[in-house]
Design a protein around this motif. Structure first.
Motif, PDB file in Angstrom:
ATOM      1  N   MET A 195      57.440  25.801  13.497  1.00 34.85           N
ATOM      2  CA  MET A 195      56.911  24.996  14.587  1.00 34.85           C
ATOM      3  C   MET A 195      56.590  25.908  15.763  1.00 34.85           C
ATOM      4  SD  MET A 195      58.745  21.778  16.324  1.00 34.85           S
ATOM      5  CE  MET A 195      58.999  21.898  18.054  1.00 34.85           C
ATOM      6  N   ALA A 196      55.344  25.944  16.169  1.00 33.32           N
ATOM      7  CA  ALA A 196      54.910  26.811  17.266  1.00 33.32           C
ATOM      8  C   ALA A 196      55.139  26.098  18.598  1.00 33.32           C
ATOM      9  CB  ALA A 196      53.444  27.175  17.112  1.00 33.32           C
ATOM     10  N   THR A 197      55.691  26.836  19.537  1.00 37.12           N
ATOM     11  CA  THR A 197      55.854  26.271  20.876  1.00 37.12           C
ATOM     12  C   THR A 197      54.719  26.786  21.737  1.00 37.12           C
ATOM     13  OG1 THR A 197      57.259  28.087  21.572  1.00 37.12           O
ATOM     14  CG2 THR A 197      58.363  26.144  20.676  1.00 37.12           C
ATOM     15  N   GLU A 198      54.163  25.910  22.515  1.00 35.48           N
ATOM     16  CA  GLU A 198      53.045  26.291  23.358  1.00 35.48           C
ATOM     17  C   GLU A 198      53.558  26.954  24.632  1.00 35.48           C
ATOM     18  OE1 GLU A 198      49.299  23.995  25.257  1.00 35.48           O
ATOM     19  OE2 GLU A 198      49.877  23.500  23.202  1.00 35.48           O
ATOM     20  N   ARG A 199      52.937  28.056  24.991  1.00 37.83           N
ATOM     21  CA  ARG A 199      53.309  28.769  26.215  1.00 37.83           C
ATOM     22  C   ARG A 199      52.489  28.238  27.389  1.00 37.83           C
ATOM     23  NH1 ARG A 199      53.985  32.714  22.332  1.00 37.83           N
ATOM     24  NH2 ARG A 199      51.829  33.369  22.194  1.00 37.83           N
ATOM     25  N   PRO A 200      53.083  28.240  28.582  1.00 38.50           N
ATOM     26  CA  PRO A 200      52.301  27.873  29.762  1.00 38.50           C
ATOM     27  C   PRO A 200      51.147  28.864  29.923  1.00 38.50           C
ATOM     28  CG  PRO A 200      54.641  28.057  30.303  1.00 38.50           C
ATOM     29  CD  PRO A 200      54.465  28.563  28.909  1.00 38.50           C
ATOM     30  N   SER A 201      49.978  28.340  30.255  1.00 35.48           N
ATOM     31  CA  SER A 201      48.823  29.226  30.396  1.00 35.48           C
ATOM     32  C   SER A 201      47.821  28.674  31.393  1.00 35.48           C
ATOM     33  CB  SER A 201      48.142  29.445  29.045  1.00 35.48           C
ATOM     34  OG  SER A 201      47.613  28.231  28.555  1.00 35.48           O
ATOM     35  N   LEU A 202      46.990  29.575  31.877  1.00 32.97           N
ATOM     36  CA  LEU A 202      45.878  29.234  32.764  1.00 32.97           C
ATOM     37  C   LEU A 202      44.621  29.890  32.221  1.00 32.97           C
ATOM     38  CD1 LEU A 202      47.464  30.001  36.271  1.00 32.97           C
ATOM     39  CD2 LEU A 202      47.037  27.749  35.293  1.00 32.97           C
ATOM     40  N   GLU A 203      43.503  29.211  32.349  1.00 36.03           N
ATOM     41  CA  GLU A 203      42.209  29.785  31.984  1.00 36.03           C
ATOM     42  C   GLU A 203      41.556  30.296  33.266  1.00 36.03           C
ATOM     43  OE1 GLU A 203      41.233  30.032  28.755  1.00 36.03           O
ATOM     44  OE2 GLU A 203      43.175  29.133  28.296  1.00 36.03           O
ATOM     45  N   VAL A 204      41.159  31.576  33.247  1.00 33.10           N
ATOM     46  CA  VAL A 204      40.595  32.188  34.445  1.00 33.10           C
ATOM     47  C   VAL A 204      39.349  32.999  34.096  1.00 33.10           C
ATOM     48  CG1 VAL A 204      42.819  32.303  35.639  1.00 33.10           C
ATOM     49  CG2 VAL A 204      42.028  34.263  34.289  1.00 33.10           C
ATOM     50  N   ALA A 205      38.611  33.342  35.129  1.00 31.44           N
ATOM     51  CA  ALA A 205      37.474  34.251  35.032  1.00 31.44           C
ATOM     52  C   ALA A 205      37.707  35.367  36.042  1.00 31.44           C
ATOM     53  CB  ALA A 205      36.168  33.519  35.330  1.00 31.44           C
ATOM     54  N   VAL A 206      37.116  36.511  35.776  1.00 29.94           N
ATOM     55  CA  VAL A 206      37.273  37.668  36.650  1.00 29.94           C
ATOM     56  C   VAL A 206      35.909  38.014  37.250  1.00 29.94           C
ATOM     57  CG1 VAL A 206      37.882  40.119  36.744  1.00 29.94           C
ATOM     58  CG2 VAL A 206      39.192  38.562  35.286  1.00 29.94           C
ATOM     59  N   VAL A 207      35.900  38.308  38.541  1.00 27.03           N
ATOM     60  CA  VAL A 207      34.678  38.765  39.206  1.00 27.03           C
ATOM     61  C   VAL A 207      34.893  40.216  39.601  1.00 27.03           C
ATOM     62  CG1 VAL A 207      33.092  38.437  41.138  1.00 27.03           C
ATOM     63  CG2 VAL A 207      34.178  36.435  40.063  1.00 27.03           C
ATOM     64  N   MET A 208      34.026  41.089  39.069  1.00 27.51           N
ATOM     65  CA  MET A 208      34.053  42.513  39.409  1.00 27.51           C
ATOM     66  C   MET A 208      32.932  42.784  40.412  1.00 27.51           C
ATOM     67  SD  MET A 208      36.573  43.695  37.613  1.00 27.51           S
ATOM     68  CE  MET A 208      36.390  45.460  37.863  1.00 27.51           C
ATOM     69  N   ARG A 209      33.183  43.717  41.327  1.00 30.63           N
ATOM     70  CA  ARG A 209      32.214  44.059  42.373  1.00 30.63           C
ATOM     71  C   ARG A 209      31.745  45.498  42.197  1.00 30.63           C
ATOM     72  NH1 ARG A 209      35.098  43.098  46.897  1.00 30.63           N
ATOM     73  NH2 ARG A 209      35.773  45.238  47.062  1.00 30.63           N
ATOM     74  N   ARG A 210      30.452  45.671  42.229  1.00 32.18           N
ATOM     75  CA  ARG A 210      29.835  47.000  42.222  1.00 32.18           C
ATOM     76  C   ARG A 210      29.289  47.210  43.618  1.00 32.18           C
ATOM     77  NH1 ARG A 210      24.206  48.782  39.727  1.00 32.18           N
ATOM     78  NH2 ARG A 210      24.565  51.015  39.524  1.00 32.18           N
ATOM     79  N   GLU A 211      29.837  48.202  44.329  1.00 28.63           N
ATOM     80  CA  GLU A 211      29.416  48.413  45.716  1.00 28.63           C
ATOM     81  C   GLU A 211      28.801  49.795  45.884  1.00 28.63           C
ATOM     82  OE1 GLU A 211      33.949  49.422  47.292  1.00 28.63           O
ATOM     83  OE2 GLU A 211      33.063  47.459  47.699  1.00 28.63           O
ATOM     84  N   ARG A 212      27.771  49.854  46.716  1.00 24.42           N
ATOM     85  CA  ARG A 212      27.073  51.105  46.970  1.00 24.42           C
ATOM     86  C   ARG A 212      27.919  51.994  47.870  1.00 24.42           C
ATOM     87  NH1 ARG A 212      22.377  52.905  45.885  1.00 24.42           N
ATOM     88  NH2 ARG A 212      21.389  50.916  45.426  1.00 24.42           N
ATOM     89  N   LEU A 213      27.931  53.290  47.546  1.00 21.36           N
ATOM     90  CA  LEU A 213      28.626  54.282  48.352  1.00 21.36           C
ATOM     91  C   LEU A 213      27.590  55.206  48.994  1.00 21.36           C
ATOM     92  CD1 LEU A 213      31.423  55.386  45.856  1.00 21.36           C
ATOM     93  CD2 LEU A 213      31.630  53.756  47.716  1.00 21.36           C
ATOM     94  N   ASP A 214      27.864  55.650  50.189  1.00 20.76           N
ATOM     95  CA  ASP A 214      26.999  56.647  50.823  1.00 20.76           C
ATOM     96  C   ASP A 214      27.504  58.016  50.401  1.00 20.76           C
ATOM     97  OD1 ASP A 214      25.437  54.732  52.144  1.00 20.76           O
ATOM     98  OD2 ASP A 214      26.965  54.527  53.703  1.00 20.76           O
ATOM     99  N   ASN A 215      27.192  58.365  49.143  1.00 20.42           N
ATOM    100  CA  ASN A 215      27.766  59.548  48.544  1.00 20.42           C
ATOM    101  C   ASN A 215      26.785  60.047  47.494  1.00 20.42           C
ATOM    102  OD1 ASN A 215      29.228  61.190  46.691  1.00 20.42           O
ATOM    103  ND2 ASN A 215      31.142  60.174  47.256  1.00 20.42           N
ATOM    104  N   ARG A 216      26.410  61.304  47.561  1.00 28.50           N
ATOM    105  CA  ARG A 216      25.401  61.801  46.619  1.00 28.50           C
ATOM    106  C   ARG A 216      25.968  62.038  45.216  1.00 28.50           C
ATOM    107  NH1 ARG A 216      24.097  67.982  48.473  1.00 28.50           N
ATOM    108  NH2 ARG A 216      26.143  68.806  47.970  1.00 28.50           N
ATOM    109  N   TRP A 217      27.287  62.173  45.081  1.00 32.09           N
ATOM    110  CA  TRP A 217      27.890  62.414  43.777  1.00 32.09           C
ATOM    111  C   TRP A 217      28.154  61.127  43.003  1.00 32.09           C
ATOM    112  CZ3 TRP A 217      29.569  65.175  48.079  1.00 32.09           C
ATOM    113  CH2 TRP A 217      29.221  66.522  48.072  1.00 32.09           C
ATOM    114  N   GLN A 218      28.462  60.095  43.729  1.00 32.36           N
ATOM    115  CA  GLN A 218      28.756  58.817  43.091  1.00 32.36           C
ATOM    116  C   GLN A 218      28.093  57.712  43.914  1.00 32.36           C
ATOM    117  OE1 GLN A 218      32.933  57.930  42.661  1.00 32.36           O
ATOM    118  NE2 GLN A 218      32.533  55.869  41.911  1.00 32.36           N
ATOM    119  N   PRO A 219      26.947  57.208  43.475  1.00 34.43           N
ATOM    120  CA  PRO A 219      26.230  56.227  44.285  1.00 34.43           C
ATOM    121  C   PRO A 219      26.847  54.820  44.262  1.00 34.43           C
ATOM    122  CG  PRO A 219      25.020  56.695  42.273  1.00 34.43           C
ATOM    123  CD  PRO A 219      26.200  57.637  42.301  1.00 34.43           C
TER     124      PRO A 219
END
Length: 185
Positions: free
Chosen positions: A1-25
């Protein structure tokens, strides 16, 4: 008999931000973890873009709570700033163009999980969890976490002496006679 674990369904938002840097833009960072909505679907997609930053939505993560990780949840719930931990890697994603993007792999509320991932040299970031998630986590901790009793440690002075092989050792405080390396012996 499987017991259900408490859980939440989520989404992740990742941010790509510009840098004032010639090596890593550009630089990728974790922006937020939000409740999963039916309208999100299952596809990774860009949801915001301007000249300074982009936001990418990664839907479909399940955050489960496990009884045997009560201490990890306790450590998170009792910190001044409880939060989500997200492990992510740079990967090619279909529909995201030729450049790799930051792709979340796992979301957790456990300090222990995050610590293991960091020990394995993974990229892990934290963002604050909303009060209702912290309350949910605290309720789980209150119901399932039992701190281990502290064991009294004997002072070192009461430990039996042993040599490097584990055999009983003797300490002599008296003077030694003969065979010494002194002058005129």
């Amino acid at each position: 008999m499987a017991t259900e674990r408490p859980s939440l369904e989520v989404a992740v938002v990742m941010r790509r931000e510009r840098l004032d840097n010639r090596w890593q833009p550009w630089r990728w960072t974790l922006h937020e973890v939000i409740p999963q909505l039916p309208t999100f679907g299952t596809e990774v997609r860009r949801i915001h873009a301007d000249e300074r930053e982009e936001h990418w939505l990664h839907p479909g993560f399940t955050v489960e709570l496990f009884r045997d990780d009560g201490e990890g949840y306790y450590l998170n719930a009792t910190t001044p700033h409880p939060g989500w931990f997200v492990m992510w890697r740079m990967e090619q994603v279909e529909g995201a163009g030729d450049e790799p993007i930051a792709r979340p792999l796992i979301v957790t509320l456990s300090y222990h999980d995050a610590g293991r991932w960091l020990d394995a040299q993974e990229t892990v970031e934290q963002v604050p969890a909303p009060p209702e998630v912290v309350e949910w986590l605290q309720a789980f901790v209150d119901a399932h976490y039992v701190p281990e009793p502290k064991k009294r440690k004997r002072p070192e002075s009461f430990r039996p002496l042993q040599d490097r092989f584990g055999n009983p050792a003797k300490v002599s405080t008296g003077k030694t006679y003969g065979g010494g390396g002194g002058k005129g012996g």
